[in-house]
Design an enzyme around this catalytic site. Structure first.
Site, PDB file in Angstrom:
ATOM      1  NE  ARG A  53     -15.713  -3.574 -15.081  1.00  0.00           N
ATOM      2  CZ  ARG A  53     -15.679  -2.245 -15.012  1.00  0.00           C
ATOM      3  NH1 ARG A  53     -16.295  -1.512 -15.908  1.00  0.00           N
ATOM      4  NH2 ARG A  53     -15.017  -1.658 -14.040  1.00  0.00           N
TER       5      ARG A  53
ATOM      6  CD  GLU B  99      -3.015 -11.186  -6.970  1.00  0.00           C
ATOM      7  OE1 GLU B  99      -3.329 -12.304  -7.424  1.00  0.00           O
ATOM      8  OE2 GLU B  99      -3.795 -10.216  -6.980  1.00  0.00           O
TER       9      GLU B  99
ATOM     10  CB  CYS C 228      -9.361  -9.826 -10.600  1.00  0.00           C
ATOM     11  SG  CYS C 228     -10.905  -9.346  -9.835  1.00  0.00           S
TER      12      CYS C 228
ATOM     13  CB  SER D   1     -11.046  -3.604 -15.989  1.00  0.00           C
ATOM     14  OG  SER D   1     -12.417  -3.396 -15.722  1.00  0.00           O
TER      15      SER D   1
ATOM     16  CG  HIS E 176      -7.056 -10.945  -6.382  1.00  0.00           C
ATOM     17  ND1 HIS E 176      -6.432  -9.934  -7.062  1.00  0.00           N
ATOM     18  CD2 HIS E 176      -8.381 -10.700  -6.459  1.00  0.00           C
ATOM     19  CE1 HIS E 176      -7.336  -9.092  -7.532  1.00  0.00           C
ATOM     20  NE2 HIS E 176      -8.529  -9.533  -7.179  1.00  0.00           N
TER      21      HIS E 176
END
Ligand code: GLN
Length: 186
Positions: free
Chosen positions: A106, A170, A79, A50, A168
């Site tokens: 985080r 994906e 995320c 990030s 995640h």
């Protein structure tokens, strides 16, 4: 007609999100400029780092356009993307888009648990969740809805038009989270 969805493609695993959106039936394109942002109906901010993404967002003059985009159009942050959408960020604190009323820490699961794959229960049955140096969602605002939790922490949360996951989807073949996001696009 297929929905035209962007994936912020400055850093991180944007290609995996692009493929996941395509599997879910969307037209998915990479977004790197304010002009490209203007041409999509929703945006995915992928996982990655990030702090690096923030730096690249400034360099691409995308911070203000993204804030404005999020005022009317759906964004799904996974995320690192969830960290960017949050209102409060700690460990360490950093700038964010503040489009969702959540607070995140985080690397919340610590260094010894960098990455893991677990099953989490959802309304539509169990889901495989891949965590990679994930943030912990410490606080959700009153308008946010927790859609799934792991170990008592929210891991999939929606607030109005926006959606975040600390895992995640994906990286699995399960398209339910991406489908959920596409359903938010008018
Ligand atoms: N630890 C990363 C961060 O703080 C997020 C990790 C990820 O996106 N997989 O930005």
């Amino acid at each position: 007609m297929a929905k035209r969805v962007g994936v912020l493609a400055l850093q991180g695993d944007f290609e995996a999100h692009q493929k996941a959106l395509q599997r879910a039936g969307a037209e998915a394109v990479q977004v790197r400029t304010p002009d490209e942002l203007n041409q999509v109906q929703g945006l995915v901010i992928p996982g990655g780092e990030s702090t690096t993404m923030l730096r690249l967002l400034h360099a691409a003059n995308l911070m203000q356009p993204l804030k404005e985009f999020g005022e009317t159009k759906p964004i799904y942050g996974s995320c690192a993307g969830a960290i960017l959408l949050a209102t409060d960020v700690i460990n360490p604190s950093q700038e964010s888009l503040k489009l969702m009323d959540i607070g995140v820490q985080r690397n919340g699961y610590g260094r010894q648990l960098d990455s893991r794959v677990v099953q989490i229960p959802t309304d539509s049955g169990d889901m495989e969740a891949v965590f990679i140096r994930a943030p912990i969602i410490l606080r959700v605002g009153k308008d946010a809805k927790v859609l799934a939790s792991y170990n008592g922490d929210p891991v999939l949360v929606e607030e109005g038009r926006h959606l975040v996951s600390t895992f995640h989807p994906e990286l699995t073949n399960d398209t339910r989270v991406h489908q959920m996001f596409l359903d938010k696009i008018a």
